[in-house]
Design an enzyme around this catalytic site. Structure first.
Site, short mmCIF file in Angstrom:
data_model
loop_
_atom_site.label_atom_id
_atom_site.label_comp_id
_atom_site.label_asym_id
_atom_site.label_seq_id
_atom_site.Cartn_x
_atom_site.Cartn_y
_atom_site.Cartn_z
N GLU A 181 0.79 -1.20 0.08
CA GLU A 181 0.04 0.05 0.05
C GLU A 181 0.79 1.33 -0.15
OE1 GLU A 181 -3.89 -1.93 2.27
OE2 GLU A 181 -2.14 -0.92 3.57
C1 TNX Z 1 -4.66 -4.05 4.62
S1 TNX Z 1 -2.96 -6.51 4.36
C2 TNX Z 1 -3.34 -3.77 5.08
C3 TNX Z 1 -3.18 -3.22 6.56
C4 TNX Z 1 -4.58 -3.16 7.36
C5 TNX Z 1 -5.45 -4.35 7.02
C6 TNX Z 1 -6.48 -4.22 7.70
C7 TNX Z 1 -1.94 -5.52 4.35
C8 TNX Z 1 -0.49 -5.76 3.91
N1 TNX Z 1 -2.14 -4.14 4.58
O1 TNX Z 1 -2.45 -2.17 6.37
O2 TNX Z 1 -4.15 -3.11 8.58
O3 TNX Z 1 -5.65 -4.11 5.64
O4 TNX Z 1 -7.41 -5.60 7.36
#
Ligand code: TNX
Length: 672
Positions: free
Chosen positions: A458
């Site tokens: 992300e």
């Molecule tokens: C996605 S899964 C994220 C996290 C959040 C999560 C909440 C991932 C690698 N990144 O930053 O906490 O969703 O479900």
């Protein structure tokens, strides 16, 4: 600034002030070691002797009633064993094996009140015997040995993708060796005929060689099974024999003995989990179990960044993993809301970056000593810690401490909400790579396990080419530390690096970018968000959790096959699976346990058990017996309506079920 609270109990196992179990003798607190509180122990033994003759176990346990389901179970109802008050634990004279024997005695002493001295084998057979295999057992991924007591706790060897286990052919028809069924040599042959040659060969070898060798040497506690015997149990397998005169666990490594002990624990009555003496007949069902893991990597992740959890909470999570034969704890040590590990070369990361968390609480961080304590405790439970420093995004906390890392060189305000994807370290500034090298170098040096996780998820604000260059350099830095790199699957498009592992958290079963990265040599840890994300709610009305990846009840957590989940990805590329627990909504150990249990055992069964044992009704029934165990141990869990929980005795407390709190940030995490 919020330094880590000072350490409390060694195990994190013992919430204070729990009322007793029915039948409990009402002694204050836990029993000490033998000799410390002879009165309590004597009293317990007397009560047990008196009660032993007339009490039937509240719920008789069958040999196959184990989670995760063992590879092979051969009950022998004529061979039940009852633990006598004067039993000893005998063990091969090896430091790591001895430690497992001590752990077994420590597990059994509180509820039984028996002294259970630990002594070197050989000795009288009656009682409990742990036999570590000889040199023939040591395979390439088996660093067991007297000189490396923590060695066997690191079974995952990056050079052996499938580890000691042989991933079962996903095409194997289910139901041929249903859990709890009597699976014998013929059953195993049937498996082989069904085309699962690797599985059945290994199973037969374990049976005919390790198995028979151990059986035939049952009277010789110091005997080493024949070469080719225990070695077939691999780096983590074990064999458990229950006969009227004792229980013997045989393994090639201390890790295997430890897993065998977890099985034995489940074969005793549920009240064995009681922290105080219980009048009970400590019966173990007769027969033989031969067992090995399907996947080398079996893990869970705890996000200690969104909310900080003190060391004792983490240790208790390790206990839950170990109970179900999970062998990796991934710690998500940094995110926008907090930086949780002290780094000498960049001290403000922890002191400033660690002073926040979601909702505006005080946060906290682990000192090097705290982190080492977690690592050591986990190693004793044969759990390897995988540290994650999330880069280049999810870095707001680091930027508050060191604005020179920010693209605009201005410190952002601390962030205590739950949005994602807005922060990043400046990929165009060389100082950023000094930071990455220093931080990863220090974390690698503190970490004995083979893995270093660089996050990578992300980073929405970093352009694709800059992102790929950043990942390439981070991969080089990790290679320089000697560790094997793990990253969230977003790093897939970046250049391949030798041995790299992608942690896949998608929700679809078709991901061509990942399949391509696998063709270039990547291996996978599977964390499908719609099956393994333990921060998802169980149902619309359960408190706590996200729902962006859907609702995950126990059936949903259990209903997938890691060996055949992703299109165009062969089972051999799958190192294993991991269940992440993100903690935007999670603020306490009680809430952690509520979300972990009962789904963690479902994850564990997918990771450990041969696919041929996969069977929802059978799993559901075996899992039902764990409710009274968790109650007896004072562990909170969600009483999922799908599970036919065995009755917990009415006097017994049930864990406090968390209630939904108003959330500081109404926006849920967006779907990926
Ligand atoms: C996605 S899964 C994220 C996290 C959040 C999560 C909440 C991932 C690698 N990144 O930053 O906490 O969703 O479900």
């Amino acid at each position: 600034m919020q330094p880590t609270p000072s350490p409390t109990p060694a195990t994190g196992q013992e919430p204070a002030g729990r009322p007793g179990l029915p039948g409990q003798l009402g002694l204050p607190g836990q029993l000490g070691l033998p000799g410390n509180e002879p009165d309590a122990a004597d009293l317990a033994r007397a009560a047990a002797r008196e009660a032993g003759g007339r009490l039937a176990p509240a719920t008789p346990v069958r040999l196959g009633d184990v989670v995760p389901a063992p590879e092979l179970v051969t009950p022998d109802p004529s061979a039940d064993f009852t633990l006598p008050a004067d039993a000893a634990v005998r063990v091969t004279p090896d430091p790591a094996a001895r430690e497992v024997a001590e752990q077994l005695a420590d597990l059994l002493r509180p509820a039984t009140g028996y002294p259970l001295p630990v002594a070197d084998a050989p000795g009288p057979v009656a009682g409990l015997t742990l036999t570590l295999g000889g040199p023939a057992a040591a395979g390439p991924s088996t660093p067991a040995g007297p000189s490396t007591p923590a060695g066997p706790s690191t079974p995952a060897d990056p050079s052996t993708p499938a580890g000691p286990s042989t991933p079962a052919d996903p095409s194997t028809p289910a139901g041929q060796a249903a859990p709890g069924d009597v699976a014998d040599l013929d059953g195993n042959a049937a498996l082989s005929e069904a085309g699962n040659a690797a599985l059945s060969e290994a199973g037969n070898a374990a049976l005919s060689e390790a198995g028979n060798a151990a059986l035939s040497e049952a009277g010789n506690a110091g005997g080493i099974p024949a070469p080719g015997g225990v070695a077939d149990l691999g780096a983590e397998g074990y064999r458990l024999d229950v006969r009227p005169d004792g229980v013997r666990i045989t393994a090639a490594t201390a890790a295997g003995l430890f897993h065998g002990v977890q099985t034995l624990r489940q074969l005793l009555p549920a009240s064995v989990e009681s922290p105080a003496p219980v009048a009970e007949r400590w019966m173990v069902p007769g027969g033989m179990v031969v067992d090995r893991p399907r996947f080398a990597y079996r893990g869970a992740m705890l996000d200690v960044a969104r909310h900080f959890f003190a060391v004792p909470d983490v240790l208790r999570v390790v206990d839950h993993l170990a109970r179900y034969k999970l062998n990796h704890l991934h710690l998500h040590l940094s995110d926008d809301q907090g930086w949780r590990i002290a780094v000498d070369s960049w001290p403000r990361l922890a002191t400033i970056g660690g002073a926040t968390e979601v909702g505006g609480g005080p946060g906290g961080y682990y000192t090097a000593a705290d982190y080492r304590r977690i690592v050591r405790y986990a190693a004793r439970q044969h759990v390897t810690v995988v540290p994650e420093i999330d880069l280049p995004g999810h870095t707001n906390a680091a930027l508050t401490a060191y604005p020179e890392l920010a693209p605009d060189k201005v410190a952002p305000p601390p962030y205590t909400g739950t949005d994602v994807g807005f922060s990043y370290v400046d990929p165009a500034d060389e100082r950023t790579y000094d930071f990455v090298a220093d931080v990863l170098g220090e974390v690698a040096a503190l970490t004995p396990g083979p893995y270093l996780h660089i996050g990578g998820d992300e980073a929405f604000k970093v352009k694709a080419d800059a992102y790929a260059r950043f990942v390439r350099r981070a991969q080089e830095i990790v290679a320089g530390t000697g560790k094997t790199l793990v990253g969230w699957h977003q790093i897939a498009p970046a250049e391949h690096a030798d041995g790299r592992i992608l942690q896949w958290w998608g929700t679809k079963e078709d991901d061509p970018v990942i399949a391509d990265a696998v063709r270039r040599g990547a291996r996978l840890i599977l964390s499908p968000a719609n099956h393994t994300y333990l921060d998802m709610k169980y149902a619309p009305d359960t408190p706590i959790g996200h729902d962006w990846a859907g609702l995950i009840d126990v059936a949903k957590a259990y209903d997938w096959d890691p060996g055949a989940h992703l299109a165009d990805v062969p089972a051999e590329a799958v190192l294993g699976i991991e269940a992440p627990l993100w903690t935007e909504y999670v603020t306490s150990l009680t809430e952690i346990e509520f979300l972990l249990l009962p789904r963690l055992p479902a994850v564990a069964e997918l990771a450990w058990s041969p696919r041929a044992t996969h069977d929802w009704p059978g799993f559901r029934d075996r899992l039902a017996a764990h409710g009274p165990r968790w109650d007896a141990a004072g562990i909170t869990f969600h009483r999922s309506p799908e599970i036919p929980w065995l009755a917990t005795l009415p006097e017994h407390p049930t864990g406090h079920i968390p209630t939904q709190r108003p959330h500081p940030d109404t926006a849920d995490t967006p779907a990926p």
